[in-house]
Write a protein that holds these residues in place. Structure first.
Motif, PDB file in Angstrom:
ATOM      1  N   SER A   1       0.813  -1.219   0.000  1.00  8.25           N
ATOM      2  CA  SER A   1       0.000   0.000   0.000  1.00  8.25           C
ATOM      3  C   SER A   1       0.847   1.270   0.000  1.00  8.25           C
ATOM      4  O   SER A   1       0.343   2.353   0.302  1.00  8.25           O
TER       5      SER A   1
ATOM      6  N   TYR B   1      -0.970   1.227   7.147  1.00  2.22           N
ATOM      7  CA  TYR B   1      -1.128   0.699   5.794  1.00  2.22           C
ATOM      8  C   TYR B   1      -2.605   0.786   5.415  1.00  2.22           C
ATOM      9  O   TYR B   1      -3.447   1.207   6.220  1.00  2.22           O
ATOM     10  N   SER B   2      -2.929   0.357   4.218  1.00  5.74           N
ATOM     11  CA  SER B   2      -4.325   0.274   3.807  1.00  5.74           C
ATOM     12  C   SER B   2      -4.534  -0.984   2.980  1.00  5.74           C
ATOM     13  O   SER B   2      -3.578  -1.595   2.495  1.00  5.74           O
TER      14      SER B   2
ATOM     15  N   HIS C   1     -12.485   0.523   1.101  1.00  2.11           N
ATOM     16  CA  HIS C   1     -11.093   0.916   1.316  1.00  2.11           C
ATOM     17  C   HIS C   1     -10.908   1.099   2.817  1.00  2.11           C
ATOM     18  O   HIS C   1     -11.598   1.904   3.444  1.00  2.11           O
TER      19      HIS C   1
ATOM     20  N   ASP D   1      -2.622   8.423   0.457  1.00  2.00           N
ATOM     21  CA  ASP D   1      -3.482   7.254   0.327  1.00  2.00           C
ATOM     22  C   ASP D   1      -4.936   7.669   0.130  1.00  2.00           C
ATOM     23  O   ASP D   1      -5.635   7.132  -0.743  1.00  2.00           O
TER      24      ASP D   1
END
Length: 425
Positions: free
Chosen positions: A231, A239-240, A247, A270
């Protein structure tokens, strides 16, 4: 004796008739894990996590340091059409030395499909189901797990839930420097964590830092590797990931988060990449709650709120999950300390079953943004039905039965005036 019996009966009738408040069960002890001999090359503490689009990371530990880090897998039992090579690590913590910790990413995988797999060519066969590619999708949520009798009850209830992904907003093992407890935690959660992806972020009990002598998060980062590289993050602490049309952003409450930090820059980047047509739901998870009307940990999230809340608001985040406070609380949509129909719903769910017990004391009067609050152990389920509607329910551990105690339909901000107005700013 007859008079005493009559008093008891009348008391029971009075309590039932007046709808008395729920009486919380007593605390339960830390679980005991008797030592059992294991083959040195057989996988232990197996858990899985999402690792980018259509990929899964398989993590396990072996006592044998020469064991290989490959995974065989396929869609039929004991029939493996694919094999993937991985990496391994280990760490020392004073007198403690970990086993060999294996991380292997497998894929590409089909959506909503059961896979069978074996780690390192030895030991039993495991299986997992990949999440669906579209709605509906269900997340199980519970933070601050620990290793008590109540933890076991929570895990048993989550197992009954037909969930696709488990989200844990920090405080996993409560090892607190005693590294062997990381191993027993891995044993405890393996039956679930080997079958569905567990996506976690760190809490204060993962830090285990000793100034000058030991850096923080050594065990956590070694054992619970998340898709930070996939990510675009430089740290395993934030993080994703995406699943179906959601999402999910996992943030770190215990790493720098001010506007000059790497985490802040990563979060801003992000969120800017989120496509609400492809992922109409936006969810954020971290450990220390920003909206908390419990006396416990009051104000601890204020600095992070001041720094990052405007980013989440501008992005139109739908739901925020946090832990840390050992109780449950759900807000309405809120921003900058006030009810705001364009803000996210904040849910504190640090009630997985840890040894420290529940946080019973709440501030009075209840803030206008706080909708429901209760000090009980339990877990939550977020079932996202379609691009606009989701059903949230919180299930209290009532003895050993999961009792749905709070529920609400949530409408996504996608397509709302909130995002429409911001797109023209």
């Amino acid at each position: 004796m007859e008079m005493q019996s009559m008093i008891v009966v009348l008391t029971v009738l009075l309590v039932v008739g007046t709808g008395a408040d729920y009486v919380r069960p007593l605390p339960r002890k830390t679980l005991h894990f008797p030592w059992s001999p294991k083959h040195s090359s057989h996988p232990q503490q197996v858990h899985i996590s999402l690792a980018g689009d259509k990929h899964m990371r398989i993590t396990w530990i072996t006592i044998d340091k020469s064991s290989p880090s490959f995974v065989e897998y396929g869609t039929s039992p004991q029939s493996y059409n694919f094999i993937a090579e991985g990496e391994s690590t280990s760490y020392s913590y004073f007198l403690y030395k970990s086993g060999k910790i294996h991380h292997t990413v497998i894929g590409p995988l089909e959506d909503d499909t059961v896979y069978f797999y074996r780690c390192g060519g030895n030991g039993p066969e495991f299986q997992f189901k990949t999440p669906p590619s579209q709605f509906p999708v269900t997340f199980a949520v519970a933070g601050d797990l620990g290793q008590t009798g109540w933890t076991k009850s929570t895990i048993d209830h989550i197992e009954q839930c037909k969930y696709d992904v488990y989200v844990l907003p920090g405080d996993l093992s409560y090892a607190d420097y005693m590294q062997r407890k990381w191993d027993t935690f891995g044993e405890l959660v393996q039956p679930l964590a080997s079958t569905r992806p567990w996506m976690v972020t760190q809490g204060n009990h993962e830090k285990e830092e000793i100034p000058i002598l030991k850096d923080g998060f050594v065990s956590y980062n070694s054992r619970w590797k998340m898709p930070f590289e996939e990510s675009g993050s430089s740290s395993n602490l934030y993080y994703s990931f995406e699943v179906a049309g959601v999402h999910v952003v996992m943030l770190g409450s215990y790493t720098d988060y001010d506007e000059y930090s790497d985490q802040y820059s990563w979060l801003k980047a992000d969120l800017s990449k989120v496509d609400r047509e492809r992922t109409p739901w936006l969810v954020v998870v971290f450990h220390v709650p920003w909206y908390n009307s419990n006396y416990a940990h009051q104000g601890e999230g204020d600095d992070m709120t001041a720094s990052m809340e405007p980013l989440l608001y501008a992005a139109g985040v739908d739901v925020v999950f946090a832990g840390h406070v050992h109780a449950y609380e759900r807000s309405g949509r809120v921003y900058n300390g006030k009810t705001d129909t364009c803000g996210p719903i904040h849910i504190t769910i640090g009630d997985g079953g840890n040894r420290e017990g529940l946080a019973h004391e709440y501030l009075e009067p209840q803030p206008e943004w706080s909708i429901f609050r209760e000090a009980s152990f339990g877990h939550g389920e977020l079932r996202i039905v379609n691009s606009t509607h989701a059903f949230w329910s919180w299930h209290r551990n009532d003895d050993d039965e999961p009792i749905r105690s709070d529920q609400v339909w949530i409408t996504s901000l996608v397509g709302s005036r909130c995002l429409a107005e911001r797109s023209h700013e």
